[in-house]
Design a protein around this motif. Structure first.
Motif, short mmCIF file in Angstrom:
data_model
loop_
_atom_site.label_atom_id
_atom_site.label_comp_id
_atom_site.label_asym_id
_atom_site.label_seq_id
_atom_site.Cartn_x
_atom_site.Cartn_y
_atom_site.Cartn_z
N ALA A 2 44.79 52.58 46.17
CA ALA A 2 45.51 51.08 45.84
C ALA A 2 44.72 49.93 45.82
O ALA A 2 43.69 49.94 46.79
CB ALA A 2 46.68 50.94 46.72
N SER A 3 44.76 49.02 44.88
CA SER A 3 43.86 47.91 44.99
C SER A 3 44.59 46.89 45.80
O SER A 3 45.59 46.83 45.99
CB SER A 3 43.74 47.42 43.68
N GLU A 4 43.41 46.16 46.74
CA GLU A 4 44.12 45.11 47.41
C GLU A 4 43.95 43.72 46.93
O GLU A 4 43.37 43.65 45.94
CB GLU A 4 43.08 45.04 48.81
N PRO A 5 45.02 42.90 47.02
CA PRO A 5 45.10 41.61 46.75
C PRO A 5 43.82 40.86 46.72
O PRO A 5 43.17 40.90 47.81
CB PRO A 5 46.25 40.96 46.92
N LYS A 6 43.30 40.29 45.66
CA LYS A 6 42.05 39.44 45.78
C LYS A 6 42.15 38.32 46.56
O LYS A 6 43.36 37.73 46.39
CB LYS A 6 41.50 39.11 44.44
N LYS A 7 41.46 37.79 47.31
CA LYS A 7 41.50 36.60 48.36
C LYS A 7 40.80 35.67 47.44
O LYS A 7 39.77 35.52 46.80
CB LYS A 7 40.58 36.91 49.56
N ASN A 8 41.46 34.23 47.40
CA ASN A 8 40.89 33.39 46.78
C ASN A 8 40.33 32.19 47.42
O ASN A 8 40.60 32.03 48.63
CB ASN A 8 42.17 32.45 45.95
N GLY A 9 39.16 31.92 47.05
CA GLY A 9 38.21 30.96 47.77
C GLY A 9 38.44 29.50 47.56
O GLY A 9 39.75 29.31 46.64
N VAL A 10 38.07 28.51 47.99
CA VAL A 10 38.57 27.04 47.69
C VAL A 10 38.36 26.70 46.22
O VAL A 10 38.98 26.24 45.88
CB VAL A 10 37.65 26.09 48.73
N LEU A 11 37.23 27.11 45.72
CA LEU A 11 37.02 26.60 44.36
C LEU A 11 38.02 27.21 43.34
O LEU A 11 38.68 26.76 42.40
CB LEU A 11 35.63 27.26 43.77
#
Length: 53
Positions: A2-11
């Motif tokens: 299962a793919s993990e949700p991507k974490k968003n950086g500040v940009l």
């Protein structure tokens, strides 16, 4: 796997907030933002962008 949700950086968060403020954010990107990242980043950047605009 299962793919993990991507974490968003500040940009990435800033890009999403700007796109949302101009009304050009896609439905796919909006759903991605709501499923990952930290909500306080979106709120804080949104408030700062609104205050300084």
């Amino acid at each position: 796997m299962a793919s993990e949700p991507k974490k968003n950086g500040v940009l990435k968060t800033l890009q999403s907030v700007l796109a949302a403020m101009f009304g050009v954010q896609s439905e796919r990107k909006r759903n991605e933002d709501f499923s990952s990242g930290k909500p306080w980043r979106y709120v804080l950047l949104g408030l700062l962008m609104a205050f300084f605009s």
